[in-house]
Design an enzyme around this catalytic site. Structure first.
Site, PDB file in Angstrom:
ATOM      1  N   LYS A 186      -1.586   3.888   2.729  1.00 56.55           N
ATOM      2  CA  LYS A 186      -2.988   4.291   2.805  1.00 56.55           C
ATOM      3  C   LYS A 186      -3.133   5.448   3.787  1.00 56.55           C
ATOM      4  O   LYS A 186      -2.408   5.500   4.784  1.00 56.55           O
ATOM      5  CB  LYS A 186      -3.845   3.134   3.346  1.00 56.55           C
ATOM      6  CG  LYS A 186      -4.074   1.990   2.390  1.00 56.55           C
ATOM      7  CD  LYS A 186      -4.974   0.936   3.041  1.00 56.55           C
ATOM      8  CE  LYS A 186      -5.103  -0.304   2.170  1.00 56.55           C
ATOM      9  NZ  LYS A 186      -5.815  -0.088   0.910  1.00 56.55           N
TER      10      LYS A 186
ATOM     11  N   ASP B  25       0.230  -0.973  -2.823  1.00 52.76           N
ATOM     12  CA  ASP B  25      -1.059  -1.242  -2.184  1.00 52.76           C
ATOM     13  C   ASP B  25      -1.885  -2.246  -2.999  1.00 52.76           C
ATOM     14  O   ASP B  25      -2.908  -2.738  -2.524  1.00 52.76           O
ATOM     15  CB  ASP B  25      -1.823   0.076  -2.000  1.00 52.76           C
ATOM     16  CG  ASP B  25      -2.943  -0.037  -0.980  1.00 52.76           C
ATOM     17  OD1 ASP B  25      -2.997  -1.058  -0.258  1.00 52.76           O
ATOM     18  OD2 ASP B  25      -3.764   0.900  -0.904  1.00 52.76           O
TER      19      ASP B  25
ATOM     20  N   GLU C 241      -1.338  -5.298  -3.363  1.00 51.47           N
ATOM     21  CA  GLU C 241      -0.504  -6.407  -2.881  1.00 51.47           C
ATOM     22  C   GLU C 241      -1.244  -7.738  -2.881  1.00 51.47           C
ATOM     23  O   GLU C 241      -0.610  -8.792  -2.979  1.00 51.47           O
ATOM     24  CB  GLU C 241      -0.002  -6.096  -1.459  1.00 51.47           C
ATOM     25  CG  GLU C 241      -0.948  -6.460  -0.300  1.00 51.47           C
ATOM     26  CD  GLU C 241      -2.281  -5.719  -0.333  1.00 51.47           C
ATOM     27  OE1 GLU C 241      -2.365  -4.656  -0.984  1.00 51.47           O
ATOM     28  OE2 GLU C 241      -3.245  -6.196   0.290  1.00 51.47           O
TER      29      GLU C 241
ATOM     30  N   ARG D 269      -3.101  -9.186  -5.029  1.00 53.72           N
ATOM     31  CA  ARG D 269      -2.955  -9.957  -6.276  1.00 53.72           C
ATOM     32  C   ARG D 269      -1.568 -10.593  -6.361  1.00 53.72           C
ATOM     33  O   ARG D 269      -1.401 -11.627  -6.997  1.00 53.72           O
ATOM     34  CB  ARG D 269      -3.293  -9.059  -7.479  1.00 53.72           C
ATOM     35  CG  ARG D 269      -2.372  -7.916  -7.706  1.00 53.72           C
ATOM     36  CD  ARG D 269      -2.974  -6.834  -8.608  1.00 53.72           C
ATOM     37  NE  ARG D 269      -3.963  -6.016  -7.900  1.00 53.72           N
ATOM     38  CZ  ARG D 269      -4.695  -5.060  -8.484  1.00 53.72           C
ATOM     39  NH1 ARG D 269      -4.573  -4.810  -9.776  1.00 53.72           N
ATOM     40  NH2 ARG D 269      -5.569  -4.355  -7.782  1.00 53.72           N
TER      41      ARG D 269
HETATM   42  N1  BES Z   1      -7.094  -4.518   0.716  1.00 54.07           N
HETATM   43  C1  BES Z   1      -7.311  -3.537  -0.282  1.00 54.07           C
HETATM   44  C2  BES Z   1      -8.742  -3.522  -0.811  1.00 54.07           C
HETATM   45  C3  BES Z   1      -9.834  -3.156   0.183  1.00 54.07           C
HETATM   46  C4  BES Z   1     -10.365  -1.884   0.187  1.00 54.07           C
HETATM   47  C5  BES Z   1     -10.367  -4.099   1.024  1.00 54.07           C
HETATM   48  C6  BES Z   1     -11.379  -1.553   1.081  1.00 54.07           C
HETATM   49  C7  BES Z   1     -11.383  -3.788   1.912  1.00 54.07           C
HETATM   50  C8  BES Z   1     -11.891  -2.510   1.942  1.00 54.07           C
HETATM   51  C9  BES Z   1      -6.371  -3.793  -1.463  1.00 54.07           C
HETATM   52  O1  BES Z   1      -5.163  -4.384  -1.148  1.00 54.07           O
HETATM   53  C10 BES Z   1      -6.075  -2.468  -2.073  1.00 54.07           C
HETATM   54  O2  BES Z   1      -5.481  -1.666  -1.408  1.00 54.07           O
HETATM   55  N2  BES Z   1      -6.452  -2.280  -3.322  1.00 54.07           N
HETATM   56  C11 BES Z   1      -6.202  -1.060  -4.024  1.00 54.07           C
HETATM   57  C12 BES Z   1      -5.758  -1.411  -5.413  1.00 54.07           C
HETATM   58  C13 BES Z   1      -5.231  -0.236  -6.207  1.00 54.07           C
HETATM   59  C14 BES Z   1      -3.953   0.279  -5.598  1.00 54.07           C
HETATM   60  C15 BES Z   1      -4.987  -0.674  -7.634  1.00 54.07           C
HETATM   61  C16 BES Z   1      -7.489  -0.261  -4.050  1.00 54.07           C
HETATM   62  O3  BES Z   1      -8.559  -0.847  -4.191  1.00 54.07           O
HETATM   63  O4  BES Z   1      -7.420   0.959  -3.905  1.00 54.07           O
HETATM   64 ZN    ZN Z   2      -5.106  -5.530   0.552  1.00 53.27          ZN
HETATM   65 MN    MN Z   3      -3.712  -2.969  -0.531  1.00 51.53          MN
END
Ligand code: BES
Ligand code: ZN
Ligand code: MN
Length: 490
Positions: free
Chosen positions: A268, A338, A340, A342
């Site tokens: 990220k 990212d 992760e 799921r």
């Molecule tokens: N933990 C994040 C989701 C998140 C985003 C939580 C903002 C709280 C605030 C999750 O693990 C994630 O990174 N999801 C990705 C998924 C994508 C790579 C398919 C996302 O939402 O960008």
């Molecule tokens: Zn996450």
């Molecule tokens: Mn993530």
């Protein structure tokens, strides 16, 4: 972190109450009444004057300090309760919290709340919980605190029993908030498990903690793959509360406990990573709710499961293109490290199914996409069983925590997680419907069990304060889960 505010039922009239401050309520569209009318009289009509001059309207969460002694009290706070017809359980929580938050800006030991006049028992309970939540901030590590929890809350009510249950709810929400607010180098899988063991000890729960060896023996390979990039070993916590009959099948609450989400090799950017200690909020919400359900001695069996990992970039980190075999045998192609959460939930949900859960709720800060869809205040619900989702949504509505259901059409979404090399992949096709494709992935690990998924990526953690709560972990949906448990099988 020990946080113990005494709460006492109050029977004296406001002007006879010796307190550092009195909080008195005003509805926007109703005449001054009760404690507020008494305060007004003691001040020679000054409150009436503020309203007439439109200095104070009584809108929800509005507060105005009256910095003069009245009766035995050192000062008072006017608290807006909004329109009387619109007042409900959620408003009781938030208005009491707003009052408490305003008063906790300074160090005060005894505060007396006279908001609860003509409230029903549910509103009283929520008000007490709100008073506990509002006075606690996110400044665990700040020498100069912005919030000063009171020593004693005096709460005037005709529903005295609501004080005990309100205290239980408020303490549970604050447990969740404190855990979410704790940095990733304090709360990581092992220390989260220790905190869960404390809750279990204090409330007579059974607890099992699966360490990395046991997780491997249990074939939790999807969860373990996420943990590979971290020096912190993974854990899976299983809590059991047995308030029901011996053979009664349990309600399972499963939480995503990614104690820090760097994104892994799909790293990220800094701005997105900064608040990723919040990625354990699902597990923290589970723990708060199970604590409250046990303290309330609800007559049901509940299993709480937390899948705990840190998502990092160490030399052994999971790589793009890896193929994992989840606990239920499904193979997963990793397209993005990212995505992760799921992977962690895939195995945790399978454990819940195997333990014979009759209904499952999972909570996860799962996707940024749910924030794009619903914003920062509303959680997304997704389900394989609409009546069960309606039960969860009904509970949320009752306690005033906003949720909205997103669709799960199989003919539209099922294909989006198919992989060329494995059964499924851990992302959808492009960015569209990202919250739903994540839920579609989870659905692969549920079998025939009735399941509702709560994606609380928006509301679990606030970057800005609201009038009733400081920024940081919100504890939102702890009260929904307790309400689900109360209504379950009734
Ligand atoms: N933990 C994040 C989701 C998140 C985003 C939580 C903002 C709280 C605030 C999750 O693990 C994630 O990174 N999801 C990705 C998924 C994508 C790579 C398919 C996302 O939402 O960008
Ligand atoms: Zn996450
Ligand atoms: Mn993530």
């Amino acid at each position: 972190m020990r946080f113990a505010v005494q709460i006492q039922s109050l029977s004296s009239s406001p002007l006879e109450t010796a307190a550092d401050a009195l909080a008195v309520g005003i509805y926007e569209d109703a005449p001054l009444a009760g404690a507020t009318a008494e305060v007004d009289k003691a001040l020679g009509g000054a409150v009436r004057g503020l309203i007439d001059r439109k200095e104070f309207s009584g809108g929800s969460y509005e507060t105005a300090p009256l910095l003069v002694p009245m009766g035995q009290a050192k000062q008072a706070l006017l608290v807006g309760l909004g329109k009387k017809d619109a007042f409900n359980t959620g408003e009781a929580f938030r208005c009491a919290a707003a009052a408490s938050r305003a008063l906790a800006a300074k160090s005060r030991s005894d505060v007396a709340f006279y908001l609860d006049e003509g409230w029903n028992a549910e509103q009283s309970e929520s008000g007490v919980a709100g008073a506990l939540v509002g006075c606690l901030g996110q400044d665990i590590h700040r020498a100069e605190k912005k919030r000063h929890p009171f020593q004693t809350i005096h709460w005037s009510t005709k529903n005295a029993a609501a004080i005990d249950s309100g205290r239980i709810l408020g303490n549970a929400v604050n447990l969740t908030r404190n855990l979410v607010n704790s940095p990733a180098d304090e709360i990581y899988p092992e220390t989260f498990a220790l905190r869960a063991a404390e809750v279990a000890e204090n409330h007579g729960l059974e607890i099992e903690v699966w360490d990395e060896k046991k997780l491997a023996a249990e074939k939790c390979n999807a969860l373990l793959a996420v943990a590979k990039g971290s020096s912190r070993p993974a854990r899976l916590v299983i809590l059991k509360y047995n308030g029901g009959g011996k053979g009664d099948s349990p309600l399972a609450i499963v939480g995503k406990g990614v104690t820090f989400d760097s994104g892994g090799l799909s790293l990220k950017p800094s701005e997105a990573m900064l608040t990723m200690k919040c990625d354990k909020a699902g597990a923290c919400t589970m723990l708060g709710a199970v604590q409250a359900i046990a303290a309330l001695k609800l007559p049901i069996n509940v299993i709480g499961i937390a899948g705990l990992v840190e998502n990092m970039t160490g030399p052994a980190a999971m790589k793009l293109g890896d193929v994992l075999t989840a606990r239920n045998g499904r193979t997963i192609e990793v397209h993005n490290t990212d995505a992760e959460g799921r992977l962690v939930l895939a195995d945790a949900l399978d454990v819940a199914v195997e333990l014979g859960a009759e209904h499952i709720i999972d909570l996860a800060t799962l996707t940024g996409a749910v924030i794009v869809a619903l914003g920062m205040e509303v959680a997304g619900l997704m389900t394989n069983d609409p009546p069960w989702c309606d039960a969860v949504a009904g509970a949320a509505r009752k306690v005033g925590e906003p949720v909205w259901e997103l669709p799960m059409y199989p003919e539209i979404y099922d294909d989006l997680i198919k992989s060329e090399v494995a059964d499924i992949k851990n992302v959808g096709e492009g960015r569209w419907a990202g919250a739903i494709t994540a839920a579609k992935f989870l659905e692969q690990f549920i079998g025939d069990t009735s399941w509702t998924h709560i994606d609380l990526a928006g509301p679990a953690f606030r970057e800005k304060p609201r009038p009733w709560i400081d920024a940081g972990g919100s504890g939102q949906y702890v009260r929904t889960l307790v309400e689900v448990a109360r209504a379950w099988k009734k």
